[in-house]
Design an enzyme around this catalytic site. Structure first.
Site, mmCIF file in Angstrom:
data_model
loop_
_atom_site.group_PDB
_atom_site.id
_atom_site.type_symbol
_atom_site.label_atom_id
_atom_site.label_comp_id
_atom_site.label_asym_id
_atom_site.label_seq_id
_atom_site.Cartn_x
_atom_site.Cartn_y
_atom_site.Cartn_z
ATOM 1 N N LYS A 198 20.776 47.252 -5.904
ATOM 2 C CA LYS A 198 19.824 46.190 -6.297
ATOM 3 C C LYS A 198 18.651 46.258 -5.330
ATOM 4 O O LYS A 198 18.727 45.801 -4.200
ATOM 5 C CB LYS A 198 20.529 44.831 -6.206
ATOM 6 C CG LYS A 198 20.019 43.779 -7.157
ATOM 7 C CD LYS A 198 18.602 43.327 -6.924
ATOM 8 C CE LYS A 198 18.436 42.321 -5.808
ATOM 9 N NZ LYS A 198 17.027 41.994 -5.527
ATOM 10 N N THR A 240 19.095 37.541 8.039
ATOM 11 C CA THR A 240 20.368 37.026 8.550
ATOM 12 C C THR A 240 20.842 35.864 7.673
ATOM 13 O O THR A 240 22.041 35.719 7.392
ATOM 14 C CB THR A 240 20.202 36.609 10.027
ATOM 15 O OG1 THR A 240 19.889 37.800 10.769
ATOM 16 C CG2 THR A 240 21.455 35.986 10.602
ATOM 17 N N GLY A 300 22.340 37.299 4.735
ATOM 18 C CA GLY A 300 23.562 37.949 5.228
ATOM 19 C C GLY A 300 24.739 36.987 5.243
ATOM 20 O O GLY A 300 25.861 37.340 4.859
ATOM 21 N N GLU A 343 23.047 44.849 7.760
ATOM 22 C CA GLU A 343 21.986 45.241 8.690
ATOM 23 C C GLU A 343 20.942 44.150 8.586
ATOM 24 O O GLU A 343 20.251 44.041 7.571
ATOM 25 C CB GLU A 343 21.446 46.618 8.270
ATOM 26 C CG GLU A 343 20.875 47.390 9.434
ATOM 27 C CD GLU A 343 19.399 47.192 9.565
ATOM 28 O OE1 GLU A 343 19.017 46.241 10.289
ATOM 29 O OE2 GLU A 343 18.635 47.942 8.975
ATOM 30 N N CYS A 361 12.936 45.538 11.007
ATOM 31 C CA CYS A 361 13.986 44.698 11.581
ATOM 32 C C CYS A 361 14.065 44.902 13.096
ATOM 33 O O CYS A 361 14.480 44.017 13.822
ATOM 34 C CB CYS A 361 15.313 44.999 10.918
ATOM 35 S SG CYS A 361 15.628 46.741 10.775
ATOM 36 N N GLU A 377 12.784 35.454 13.854
ATOM 37 C CA GLU A 377 12.172 36.715 13.409
ATOM 38 C C GLU A 377 10.931 36.393 12.577
ATOM 39 O O GLU A 377 11.013 35.692 11.577
ATOM 40 C CB GLU A 377 13.179 37.505 12.559
ATOM 41 C CG GLU A 377 12.651 38.838 12.121
ATOM 42 C CD GLU A 377 13.693 39.664 11.373
ATOM 43 O OE1 GLU A 377 14.342 39.130 10.460
ATOM 44 O OE2 GLU A 377 13.844 40.852 11.716
HETATM 45 P P1 NAP Z 1 16.172 38.674 1.827
HETATM 46 O O1 NAP Z 1 16.040 37.425 1.045
HETATM 47 O O2 NAP Z 1 17.237 38.790 2.828
HETATM 48 O O3 NAP Z 1 16.256 39.870 0.749
HETATM 49 C C1 NAP Z 1 16.911 41.085 0.941
HETATM 50 C C2 NAP Z 1 17.612 41.493 -0.353
HETATM 51 O O4 NAP Z 1 18.629 40.547 -0.671
HETATM 52 C C3 NAP Z 1 16.687 41.513 -1.562
HETATM 53 O O5 NAP Z 1 17.071 42.561 -2.408
HETATM 54 C C4 NAP Z 1 16.967 40.166 -2.174
HETATM 55 O O6 NAP Z 1 16.623 40.081 -3.519
HETATM 56 C C5 NAP Z 1 18.448 40.028 -1.991
HETATM 57 N N1 NAP Z 1 18.940 38.664 -2.050
HETATM 58 C C6 NAP Z 1 18.255 37.494 -1.901
HETATM 59 N N2 NAP Z 1 19.099 36.440 -2.010
HETATM 60 C C7 NAP Z 1 20.329 36.943 -2.249
HETATM 61 C C8 NAP Z 1 21.615 36.359 -2.435
HETATM 62 N N3 NAP Z 1 21.796 35.050 -2.406
HETATM 63 N N4 NAP Z 1 22.664 37.182 -2.636
HETATM 64 C C9 NAP Z 1 22.499 38.521 -2.651
HETATM 65 N N5 NAP Z 1 21.306 39.128 -2.472
HETATM 66 C C10 NAP Z 1 20.236 38.360 -2.268
HETATM 67 O O7 NAP Z 1 14.810 38.993 2.507
HETATM 68 P P2 NAP Z 1 13.361 38.561 2.004
HETATM 69 O O8 NAP Z 1 13.377 37.241 1.291
HETATM 70 O O9 NAP Z 1 12.829 39.685 1.240
HETATM 71 O O10 NAP Z 1 12.635 38.393 3.392
HETATM 72 C C11 NAP Z 1 12.892 37.219 4.137
HETATM 73 C C12 NAP Z 1 13.004 37.543 5.592
HETATM 74 O O11 NAP Z 1 14.099 38.426 5.811
HETATM 75 C C13 NAP Z 1 11.822 38.281 6.169
HETATM 76 O O12 NAP Z 1 10.776 37.435 6.472
HETATM 77 C C14 NAP Z 1 12.452 38.916 7.361
HETATM 78 O O13 NAP Z 1 12.500 38.015 8.419
HETATM 79 C C15 NAP Z 1 13.846 39.247 6.916
HETATM 80 N N6 NAP Z 1 13.999 40.657 6.483
HETATM 81 C C16 NAP Z 1 14.722 41.478 7.265
HETATM 82 C C17 NAP Z 1 14.863 42.798 6.903
HETATM 83 C C18 NAP Z 1 15.638 43.758 7.737
HETATM 84 O O14 NAP Z 1 15.461 44.964 7.580
HETATM 85 N N7 NAP Z 1 16.515 43.318 8.593
HETATM 86 C C19 NAP Z 1 14.267 43.279 5.753
HETATM 87 C C20 NAP Z 1 13.561 42.397 4.938
HETATM 88 C C21 NAP Z 1 13.443 41.084 5.330
HETATM 89 P P3 NAP Z 1 15.153 39.599 -3.891
HETATM 90 O O15 NAP Z 1 14.203 40.402 -3.111
HETATM 91 O O16 NAP Z 1 15.091 39.908 -5.298
HETATM 92 O O17 NAP Z 1 15.101 38.144 -3.577
#
Ligand code: NAP
Ligand code: MG
Length: 498
Positions: free
Chosen positions: A196, A250, A253, A270, A304, A401
């Protein structure tokens, strides 16, 4: 020259076709027939339409992956054949490298030159590296001393078997590379996958899906469902999934762990970071200044492991902060397709608002801005690279973060103090250490509670080098031999020798 003139015909054609879901070896519309638009963050234009996958589509994809794992030819295939197929996929990716780089730049906003030099070749590398592992995954034999059967000797050994059907959920910061980090070891281990991608950046995964079919992977081995968080949640909760591998925040996560509890599927995570980058006075300061700037500004801070907390020994604090600030001010910001661009836009309006909010919160809490601190007055989600000083460890900008081009610089007096402060967050992903004193470098590496330390360098990645987090930065290690452990189970076999 406009953007459109530079996009290759292949990429234009790719974008013009409706993008469907890859399920059981076929491209299909979502069951609801809904699509969503994918945005270019440099100008807000819609790049194309992508199928909006939801729980029903995830269910179909998981069933296909289950069938492919339980009854398909994939798990019976000779491991050398599996290896060749993964290698072939890497070759095909290389042949389509320019298309991937263009899609990555358009979809994510990163400079085209960066996508060409980093994202795409690193993604190809990991498939080749993991193709090599396919033929080297093996168990062990053990001499045992079973006490209650004095006359019987046993042959005991372990088998390394694929964990099964894997759900993989990836973020938008390195869309193709994250797909590669996830898919390559899972395929090398003999698993089947439902991937996904992030809603913001689904395009390069879909091109990869086309190449998966061209490489000849049996139906159902790789399934790709584009959609939103609800699709991710359905994948995590699905009872036919044996393992979930996630990269992202996180916060999500934690939700993954809750969802996975239903059938106690295996989980690897991760997650985020708040990585310390530590400059000692005895370092090569020119290298440290350039390294500190690139540690936070690479990929617009959307890494990250971004070096977002810069600790500088007090005697050289002003020099280092001035140096990093000068680099920040000189960074050329623009459309990723402009050859002069060194930094593109942030990925989305949401991310733009979040990063601007953190800058405002830092200033409100008393931080000083040495560089940046502003958005650009133009369409797209551009934020100037920002350097802050006069922060305190309780501030949000130090604890949370930001995931943008914002660094907080803090002076330190001695090694004990900086170790304490560097470790003073919930995260533990990576750290940088800049010193000419080897013994100090090794001692610091041991004291920092992080999964990676970079000494006199930063952001060095290789397919052979494990990467992952301590504390709330995650569970498990990606890349290297350790990534195979994420996708295999160990079975012990005992048989008496008569
Ligand atoms: P995120 O919400 O953690 O999204 C990462 C992935 O998880 C996306 O494919 C997302 O889908 C999916 N997802 C969202 N809610 C979910 C749920 N309840 N169950 C399963 N999967 C789910 O990250 P983001 O909203 O794109 O970014 C938010 C923050 O996360 C950033 O500002 C940053 O601080 C952090 N981040 C960290 C990393 C890293 O490499 N550690 C990478 C990206 C972001 P959708 O995109 O379709 O919502
Ligand atoms: Mg999200």
């Amino acid at each position: 020259m406009t953007n459109t003139q530079r996009i290759s015909t292949e990429v234009t054609n790719f974008l013009n076709q409706p993008k469907k879901l890859l399920i059981n070896g076929e491209w299909m519309a979502s069951q609801s027939n809904k699509n969503f638009g994918v945005e270019n963050p440099a100008n807000g234009d819609t790049l194309g339409q992508v199928a909006h996958g939801e729980a029903a589509d995830i269910d179909k994809a998981v069933r296909a992956a289950r069938e492919a794992f339980d009854h398909g030819p994939w798990t019976k295939m000779m491991v050398a054949e599996r290896s060749k197929m993964i290698w072939k996929l890497a070759d095909l990716m290389e042949q389509h490298a320019e298309q991937f780089a263009q899609l990555e730049s358009l979809d994510n906003g990163k400079p085209l030159a960066v996508a060409r030099a980093a994202d795409v070749p690193l993604a190809v590398d990991i498939f080749r590296y993991m193709a090599g592992w396919s033929t080297k995954i093996h168990g062990e034999t053990f001499p045992v001393s079973v006490p209650y059967t004095p006359d019987t000797r046993y042959l005991t050994y372990t088998l390394k078997e694929p964990v099964g059907v894997v759900g993989q959920i990836i973020p938008w910061n390195f869309p193709l590379l994250m797909a590669a980090w996830k898919l390559a070891p899972a395929l090398a281990s003999g698993c089947t996958v439902v991937l996904k991608p992030a809603e913001q950046t689904p395009l390069s995964a879909l091109l990869l899906g086309e190449l998966v079919l061209k490489a000849g992977f049996p139906k159902g081995v790789v399934n790709i469902v584009t959609g939103f968080g609800d699709a991710g949640a359905a994948l995590v909760q699905h009872p036919m999934v044996d393992k979930v591998a996630f990269t992202g925040s996180t916060e999500v996560g934690r939700l993954i762990l809750q969802g996975a509890a239903s059938n106690l599927k295996k989980v690897s995570l991760e997650l985020g970071g708040k990585s310390p980058n530590i400059v000692f006075a005895d370092a090569d300061l020119d290298a440290a200044i350039a390294g500190a700037a690139s540690a936070i500004f690479f990929n617009h801070g959307q890494c990250c492991c971004a070096g977002s907390r810069l600790f500088v020994e007090h005697s050289v604090f002003d020099r280092v902060v001035d140096g990093v600030s000068k680099i920040a001010e000189a960074i050329q910001i623009g459309d990723g397709f402009d050859p002069g661009t060194q930094m593109g836009p942030l990925v989305s309006r949401e991310q733009f608002d979040k990063v601007c909010g953190y800058i405002q919160s830092g200033v409100k809490d008393g931080a000083q801005l040495k560089a940046g601190g502003k958005a650009l007055e133009r369409p797209g989600y551009f934020v100037r690279p920002t350097v802050m000083t006069d922060t305190a460890s309780h501030m949000k900008v130090i604890q949370e973060e930001i995931f943008g081009p914002v660094v907080a610089a803090m002076p330190f007096k001695n090694t004990d103090d900086v170790v304490k402060e560097a470790n003073n967050t919930d995260y533990g992903l990576a750290a940088g250490i800049w010193t000419r004193d080897l013994s100090k470098a090794h001692a610091m590496s041991a004291k920092l509670r992080v999964g990676t330390t970079w000494v006199n360098c930063y952001n060095i990645f290789d397919a052979a080098l494990p990467f992952g987090g301590y504390k709330q930065s995650g569970w498990g290690r990606e890349m290297g031999k350790q990534a195979i452990d994420l996708y295999t189970e160990t079975k012990s076999v005992c048989l008496p020798l008569s």
